[in-house]
Design an enzyme around this catalytic site. Structure first.
Site, PDB file in Angstrom:
ATOM      1  N   ALA A   1       0.552  -1.468  -0.485  1.00  0.00           N
ATOM      2  CA  ALA A   1       0.196   0.265   0.172  1.00  0.00           C
ATOM      3  C   ALA A   1       0.940   1.506   0.230  1.00  0.00           C
ATOM      4  O   ALA A   1       0.239   2.115  -0.862  1.00  0.00           O
ATOM      5  CB  ALA A   1      -0.938  -0.112   1.200  1.00  0.00           C
TER       6      ALA A   1
ATOM      7  N   ASP B   1      -4.965  -0.533   4.515  1.00  0.00           N
ATOM      8  CA  ASP B   1      -4.142  -0.625   4.489  1.00  0.00           C
ATOM      9  C   ASP B   1      -3.833   1.544   3.463  1.00  0.00           C
ATOM     10  O   ASP B   1      -2.569   1.842   3.540  1.00  0.00           O
ATOM     11  CB  ASP B   1      -3.763  -1.214   3.423  1.00  0.00           C
ATOM     12  CG  ASP B   1      -3.053  -2.458   4.355  1.00  0.00           C
ATOM     13  OD1 ASP B   1      -4.145  -2.658   5.637  1.00  0.00           O
ATOM     14  OD2 ASP B   1      -2.332  -3.173   4.324  1.00  0.00           O
TER      15      ASP B   1
HETATM   16  O1  PMV Z   1      -2.113  -8.670   7.094  1.00  0.00           O
HETATM   17  P1  PMV Z   1      -1.985  -7.857   6.499  1.00  0.00           P
HETATM   18  O2  PMV Z   1      -1.688  -6.891   6.600  1.00  0.00           O
HETATM   19  O3  PMV Z   1      -2.388  -8.150   5.016  1.00  0.00           O
HETATM   20  O4  PMV Z   1      -3.672  -8.054   6.591  1.00  0.00           O
HETATM   21  C1  PMV Z   1      -4.765  -9.246   7.360  1.00  0.00           C
HETATM   22  C2  PMV Z   1      -5.840  -8.594   7.927  1.00  0.00           C
HETATM   23  C3  PMV Z   1      -7.281  -9.063   7.955  1.00  0.00           C
HETATM   24  O5  PMV Z   1      -7.965  -8.704   8.749  1.00  0.00           O
HETATM   25  C4  PMV Z   1      -7.079 -10.698   8.447  1.00  0.00           C
HETATM   26  C5  PMV Z   1      -7.536  -9.092   6.301  1.00  0.00           C
HETATM   27  C6  PMV Z   1      -7.938  -7.808   6.284  1.00  0.00           C
HETATM   28  O6  PMV Z   1      -8.067  -7.560   4.825  1.00  0.00           O
HETATM   29  O7  PMV Z   1      -8.042  -7.087   6.807  1.00  0.00           O
END
Ligand code: PMV
Length: 328
Positions: free
Chosen positions: A121, A163
């Site tokens: 992001a 993000d």
């Molecule tokens: O690990 P990351 O930053 O991709 O976070 C994922 C967070 C989840 O809640 C598991 C998925 C989402 O899209 O929010």
């Protein structure tokens, strides 16, 4: 001619996984960023360098074809790191950024990739801002955030706007599905230590795993997701009031709930407990889990926690970045 922009990475403080089920989440922008510099290129194609990842590539602006290359510009096979070029290609080809000549793009990255810290992001947001400035387009933060989310959707197939919004606006954000990300106004300092394993968690697989569990045990998992929502909402109040102790306790509770969903690992657990032993008032995994990172909240104890985590895995201190995307 040159344009340069930076955008921060993020850490989810509360609400990962439950956010997939319509619950709120809280995340911060961190003071680790992606800096994207765009200069006029010397060929028709756009050349991209990401020295920290040892990624070099060339993008055909018309056809949108990416050719990953090694440092001496021989094609190499695509890898996890090379995938990051796709975000740049989509960011450049989005809307007004269809350029009639090649560019020379350098990305300097302070954020580890695959650690749940929003590196893709940050790169996307900074690329859109730098490309807009390079082509003399004025974009509002709202437009940048929207475009960056679209780029993530195009590349990943699915993405929450969390993000890209955090990276664009900076600060603390409280995210709900109905209102999107709303900035939380607080002067609270957020000294965190991030501990990350070398093994990235696979977000898609972890979401699918939790889904399976929730379908198998709905009467158990649904109340856990409801409690996660309460934890996030209580944390929101504690953040606004600046109650550090409560924030730490709620992080620890959230960690227990995430563990019950099966997304914790032995390595993450080790870092979570060791950071608490070293003086963190709260610690939990951040992001999808199954690998990736933990965050330890450690006012006054950053050095102690950092040293402890560096003995186990990779670790570095971060704090909140109130700045989002910036032209440099
Ligand atoms: O690990 P990351 O930053 O991709 O976070 C994922 C967070 C989840 O809640 C598991 C998925 C989402 O899209 O929010």
């Amino acid at each position: 001619m040159k344009a340069r922009a930076s955008a921060p990475g993020k850490a989810i403080l509360f609400g990962e996984h439950s956010v997939v089920y319509g619950k709120p989440a809280i995340a911060i922008a961190v003071d680790k960023k992606a800096v994207v510099t765009i200069r006029e290129g010397t060929t028709d194609h756009t050349q991209v360098k990401i020295p920290e990842l040892n990624v070099y590539g060339s993008i055909d602006n018309d056809k949108g074809i990416i050719t990953p290359q090694d440092e001496d510009f021989n094609p190499v096979s695509p890898s996890f790191n090379v995938g990051i070029l796709e975000y740049i290609q989509h960011a450049l080809h989005y809307h007004k950024f269809k350029l009639d000549h090649g560019l020379d793009i350098t990305v300097n990255l302070e954020i580890p990739i695959g650690a749940g810290l929003g590196s893709s992001a940050a790169i996307t947001v900074a690329t859109i801002a730098a490309a807009a400035s390079y082509s003399n387009n004025q974009l509002s933060r709202e437009e940048i955030a929207k475009m960056a989310h679209q780029v993530e959707m195009n590349v990943q197939g699915r993405a929450s706007p969390l993000d890209t919004t955090i990276s664009t606006y900076g600060g603390f954000s409280y995210f709900t599905h109905s209102e999107g990300a709303v900035k939380l106004e607080t002067d609270l300092e957020m000294p965190l230590v991030v501990g990350y394993t070398s093994q990235p968690g696979n977000t898609g697989e972890l979401i699918a795993m939790v889904k399976k569990l929730s379908l198998k045990h709905p009467s158990v998992i649904n109340p856990i997701l409801d409690i996660m929502e309460t934890v996030t909402n209580n944390a929101r109040e504690s953040i606004i009031k600046g109650d550090q102790q409560k924030i730490g306790e709620l992080m620890n509770i959230n960690q227990g709930l995430l563990d019950s969903l099966g997304v914790n690992t032995l390595e993450l657990s080790k870092m979570v407990y060791e950071s608490r032993n070293a003086g963190a008032i709260g610690s939990k995994l951040t992001g999808a889990g199954g690998g990736g990172s933990i965050i330890a909240y450690c006012p006054g104890k950053t050095q102690e926690v950092l040293e402890k985590l560096q003995n186990i895995e990779n670790a570095f201190p971060v704090t909140i970045s109130s700045q989002g995307v910036m032209m440099l």
